[in-house]
Design a protein around this motif. Sequence first.
Motif, PDB file in Angstrom:
ATOM      1  N   UNK A 132      -3.095  17.909  12.603  1.00  0.00           N
ATOM      2  CA  UNK A 132      -3.193  16.705  11.758  1.00  0.00           C
ATOM      3  C   UNK A 132      -2.154  16.746  10.622  1.00  0.00           C
ATOM      4  N   UNK A 133      -0.912  16.992  11.037  1.00  0.00           N
ATOM      5  CA  UNK A 133       0.193  17.070  10.078  1.00  0.00           C
ATOM      6  C   UNK A 133       0.305  15.743   9.331  1.00  0.00           C
ATOM      7  N   UNK A 134       0.429  15.833   8.008  1.00  0.00           N
ATOM      8  CA  UNK A 134       0.571  14.638   7.173  1.00  0.00           C
ATOM      9  C   UNK A 134       2.012  14.411   6.737  1.00  0.00           C
ATOM     10  N   UNK A 135       2.710  15.480   6.393  1.00  0.00           N
ATOM     11  CA  UNK A 135       4.115  15.389   6.009  1.00  0.00           C
ATOM     12  C   UNK A 135       4.918  16.317   6.904  1.00  0.00           C
ATOM     13  N   UNK A 136       5.968  15.779   7.507  1.00  0.00           N
ATOM     14  CA  UNK A 136       6.758  16.515   8.504  1.00  0.00           C
ATOM     15  C   UNK A 136       8.224  16.434   8.115  1.00  0.00           C
ATOM     16  N   UNK A 137       8.841  17.603   7.934  1.00  0.00           N
ATOM     17  CA  UNK A 137      10.255  17.690   7.524  1.00  0.00           C
ATOM     18  C   UNK A 137      11.012  18.408   8.619  1.00  0.00           C
ATOM     19  N   UNK A 180       6.655  13.895  -0.868  1.00  0.00           N
ATOM     20  CA  UNK A 180       5.229  13.556  -0.995  1.00  0.00           C
ATOM     21  C   UNK A 180       4.320  14.782  -0.861  1.00  0.00           C
ATOM     22  N   UNK A 181       4.747  15.911  -1.400  1.00  0.00           N
ATOM     23  CA  UNK A 181       3.939  17.128  -1.350  1.00  0.00           C
ATOM     24  C   UNK A 181       2.961  17.133  -2.522  1.00  0.00           C
ATOM     25  N   UNK A 182       1.683  17.193  -2.197  1.00  0.00           N
ATOM     26  CA  UNK A 182       0.627  17.179  -3.207  1.00  0.00           C
ATOM     27  C   UNK A 182      -0.398  18.251  -2.870  1.00  0.00           C
ATOM     28  N   UNK A 183      -1.294  18.494  -3.799  1.00  0.00           N
ATOM     29  CA  UNK A 183      -2.345  19.487  -3.558  1.00  0.00           C
ATOM     30  C   UNK A 183      -3.085  19.162  -2.269  1.00  0.00           C
ATOM     31  N   UNK A 220       0.829  -1.212   0.000  1.00  0.00           N
ATOM     32  CA  UNK A 220       0.000   0.000   0.000  1.00  0.00           C
ATOM     33  C   UNK A 220       0.859   1.256   0.000  1.00  0.00           C
ATOM     34  N   UNK A 221       1.933   1.244   0.803  1.00  0.00           N
ATOM     35  CA  UNK A 221       2.845   2.398   0.828  1.00  0.00           C
ATOM     36  C   UNK A 221       3.426   2.649  -0.556  1.00  0.00           C
ATOM     37  N   UNK A 280      -2.389  10.967  11.819  1.00  0.00           N
ATOM     38  CA  UNK A 280      -2.469  11.686  10.542  1.00  0.00           C
ATOM     39  C   UNK A 280      -1.151  11.646   9.781  1.00  0.00           C
ATOM     40  N   UNK A 281      -0.041  11.406  10.491  1.00  0.00           N
ATOM     41  CA  UNK A 281       1.268  11.420   9.843  1.00  0.00           C
ATOM     42  C   UNK A 281       1.363  10.345   8.767  1.00  0.00           C
ATOM     43  N   UNK A 282       1.766  10.764   7.578  1.00  0.00           N
ATOM     44  CA  UNK A 282       1.932   9.849   6.469  1.00  0.00           C
ATOM     45  C   UNK A 282       3.393   9.715   6.037  1.00  0.00           C
ATOM     46  N   UNK A 283       4.188  10.771   6.288  1.00  0.00           N
ATOM     47  CA  UNK A 283       5.574  10.757   5.801  1.00  0.00           C
ATOM     48  C   UNK A 283       6.419  11.659   6.683  1.00  0.00           C
ATOM     49  N   UNK A 284       7.545  11.137   7.152  1.00  0.00           N
ATOM     50  CA  UNK A 284       8.471  11.872   8.006  1.00  0.00           C
ATOM     51  C   UNK A 284       9.818  11.933   7.305  1.00  0.00           C
ATOM     52  N   UNK A 285      10.420  13.100   7.266  1.00  0.00           N
ATOM     53  CA  UNK A 285      11.709  13.251   6.595  1.00  0.00           C
ATOM     54  C   UNK A 285      12.639  14.107   7.428  1.00  0.00           C
TER      55      UNK A 285
END
Length: 583
Positions: free
Chosen positions: A300-305, A247-250, A11-12, A329-334
């Motif tokens: 509800x952060x989804x992408x965190x850099x 993973x930055x999207x609209x 799925x990822x 809510x986190x989907x991607x951590x960088x």
Amino acid sequence: MVWETIKKSAADKANASLPDPDAARKTFTWQEARESLDGLPGGGLNIAYEALDRHVAAGRGDTLAIRWLGQHGETLDLTYDDVLKGASKFANILAAHGIGKGDRLFSMMGRTPDLYFAALGTLRAGAVFTPLFSAFGPEPVRTRMEIGEASALITTESIYRRKIAEWRRDIPSLKLVLITGDDAPEDCVALAPEFDKAPDRFDPVKTGPEDMALIHFTSGTTGRPKGVVHVHEAVVTHAATGRGALELRLGTIYWCTADPGWVTGTSYGIIAPLVNGVSMIVDEAEYNLDRWYSTLEREKIEVWYTAPTAIRMMMRAGREAAQGYDFSALQFLASVGEPLNPEAVVWGNEVFGRPFHDNWWQSETGGIMIANTAAMDIRPGSMGKPLPGIEAGIVDTEAEGDALRECADGEVGELALRPGWPSMMRAYLNEEARYNKVFRDGWYLTGDLAMRDAAGYFWFIGRADDLIKSSGHLIGPFEVESALIEHDAVAEAAVIGIPDETAGEVVKAYVVLNPGQDATEDLERDLRGHARKRLGPAVAPREIVFRESLPKTRSGKIMRRLLKAREMGLPEGDISTLETDEK
């Protein structure tokens, strides 16, 4: 220690922007990436237009662009249309004061909405945006503004009076000083009244892909800081890597914790997210553990850099500090800024349910070059694989003859990139010889030592000038530091080589302990034994010194060369970016 690979689920991989990164590298072209942007009406390219106008023109003007969190609890929501109007007002203010195409605006202020209007308004006006970190002292600011031939400055009244007023007139190129707020000192201009009366429409100046857009200053080990020049075409890299590496999207809810005074905070804290149409969280306050955890949950952060230093501070507080928060809510951590220790990758997976994805780039590259993408299995400690459009290699710079020898898998050499990506620096400002020196035999030489494994993953070893040569062994400080951090007592570590009559150099380590740990002789012996067990006696530290803190830049990088200079009684070089000193 050998860390287990973190496998990504089907799925990822299916949901990732690059479901098969290896396949994407074979088919990707920068021309296609350029065509994904709109370009200026009638021709040309402008970063601000790609970040704002094209979203408004596409009917996304009401989408949240920035949610600003004030340090005292205030919240301000700005849509893409709001930011476009604010940037246009700022561009009109610059134009009214004679600041236009090619002029250089420096910013020195905290993370307030005015900073984002200024950055995008400057680019919109065809001027060059040059961010400075607000904690710089007077001399670093003056040096950078002299090198950059500053035309304009935006700052706060407090910073101006403490750090700039005394020498302001010594910079003849400086024509305008904007002060945030309603009032300004003599010979300065208050921004708020100007902003209120300025029109909120300003057609972007017709800039071309090769027109200068950004100057980022980076410190050298000696001498004056380098002004790294980037052009408007850099936005092509910002857009593509924002999608592929982060993973930055609209509509993605995104939080980059880096200050815009640094290249990460500009490239991936302003440009890349807005170009990709995300909703950014901007926190004015500095690091606070509870505030950060609350922000991740509430917003509800989804992408965190974020940065390795911050991650290690969270680790130091313990897993129990994260209990009770909802991070679902986190989907991607960088992570970026310096190499990410494998312990931190695994810790993120355990605490947040997802690993931190390390990536690698420099001020000179302008954007992410090597990354662990969402679809990739993660090998903790690796910086990942080159992104589509990037050709990276490991080269032997000491090989005989002019031609560089490409190293085999598993062999340590200097990390090098084939020139040609859109955000590659175009110059070191007014230092042509210094610029030319980093290009050789068809490669850009990064100054970082690395190794590529048989699967194509790249591994950071250390800066070329940090490498330790002991009894015929080449020792990268990062692997020794990572081994020390594995010990439960250790929060941070820094390693240098010191002269030794027999071995040439031996390893010396500086260690910061976790709370509740006492710096005793027994612990020092235990740490040396732990390191010998992990690394072998030839690589393990001969000496370990306990410190309350380590010298770091304000962007969080440990300054090993400063530790070595002080150990050896050598000149310290440029320490203008120093934030914390060892004790």
